[in-house]
Write a protein that holds these residues in place. Sequence first.
Motif, PDB file in Angstrom:
ATOM      1  N   ARG A  21      -9.706   8.011  -1.708  1.00 65.80           N
ATOM      2  CA  ARG A  21     -10.145   8.824  -0.579  1.00 65.80           C
ATOM      3  C   ARG A  21     -11.663   8.962  -0.661  1.00 65.80           C
TER       4      ARG A  21
ATOM      5  N   THR B  24      -0.866  -0.526  -4.380  1.00 60.93           N
ATOM      6  CA  THR B  24      -2.240  -0.041  -4.302  1.00 60.93           C
ATOM      7  C   THR B  24      -2.315   1.262  -3.517  1.00 60.93           C
ATOM      8  N   GLN B  25      -3.036   2.215  -4.072  1.00 58.59           N
ATOM      9  CA  GLN B  25      -3.395   3.448  -3.349  1.00 58.59           C
ATOM     10  C   GLN B  25      -4.902   3.447  -3.215  1.00 58.59           C
TER      11      GLN B  25
ATOM     12  N   ASP C  90       5.256   6.674  -6.828  1.00 57.74           N
ATOM     13  CA  ASP C  90       6.034   5.446  -6.655  1.00 57.74           C
ATOM     14  C   ASP C  90       6.298   4.782  -7.996  1.00 57.74           C
TER      15      ASP C  90
ATOM     16  N   SER D  26      -9.711   2.121  -5.683  1.00 61.74           N
ATOM     17  CA  SER D  26      -8.269   2.316  -5.575  1.00 61.74           C
ATOM     18  C   SER D  26      -7.636   2.558  -6.943  1.00 61.74           C
TER      19      SER D  26
ATOM     20  N   TYR E 152       0.838  -1.199   0.000  1.00 57.85           N
ATOM     21  CA  TYR E 152       0.000   0.000   0.000  1.00 57.85           C
ATOM     22  C   TYR E 152       0.867   1.240   0.000  1.00 57.85           C
ATOM     23  N   THR E 153       0.371   2.276  -0.662  1.00 62.76           N
ATOM     24  CA  THR E 153       1.091   3.538  -0.778  1.00 62.76           C
ATOM     25  C   THR E 153       0.108   4.697  -0.720  1.00 62.76           C
ATOM     26  N   GLU E 154       0.616   5.865  -0.431  1.00 67.59           N
ATOM     27  CA  GLU E 154      -0.182   7.088  -0.472  1.00 67.59           C
ATOM     28  C   GLU E 154      -0.042   7.784  -1.821  1.00 67.59           C
ATOM     29  N   ASP E 155       0.908   7.327  -2.663  1.00 68.40           N
ATOM     30  CA  ASP E 155       1.186   7.998  -3.936  1.00 68.40           C
ATOM     31  C   ASP E 155       1.627   6.974  -4.982  1.00 68.40           C
ATOM     32  N   VAL E 156       0.665   6.237  -5.532  1.00 64.55           N
ATOM     33  CA  VAL E 156       1.002   5.178  -6.484  1.00 64.55           C
ATOM     34  C   VAL E 156       1.654   5.748  -7.747  1.00 64.55           C
TER      35      VAL E 156
END
Length: 130
Positions: free
Chosen positions: A129, A125-126, A88, A109, A81-85
């Motif tokens: 929100r 995966t991001q 990245d 996502s 998991y990431t906040e900025d796919v």
Amino acid sequence: MKIKLTTVYVDDQEKALHFYTQILDFTKKADFSNGSFRWLTVVSPDEPDGTELQLALNDNPAGHAYQQAIFQQGQPAINFYTEDVKGDHERIKARGGDFIMAPTEVPGSTIAQLHDTCGNIIQITQLARW
């Protein structure tokens, strides 16, 4: 109860260590051998005492068959998991990461997938929100 360790089978531990530390930027946590057995784990640099990922050699017939089967099905061996796919994706691609799916929006996502050079598909995966 906590999840402290999970395993991904790899066909070459040295290649895997390079990929997970140099391409994905994880940190080596444990690395010791006993004869031909090597215990090798990495962690997120953001959580050095968090869940460890064991890079286990697929020399066990069951592990080898499992790794090959999910790869042939196009199924990720592991999901990060990431906040900025998108960020990245660019960073990993610049380091030589071999993406098979650029960041793609799916329900709930955005995901991207790449090869780990050791016989696995990795998904990043991001979450959307709400």
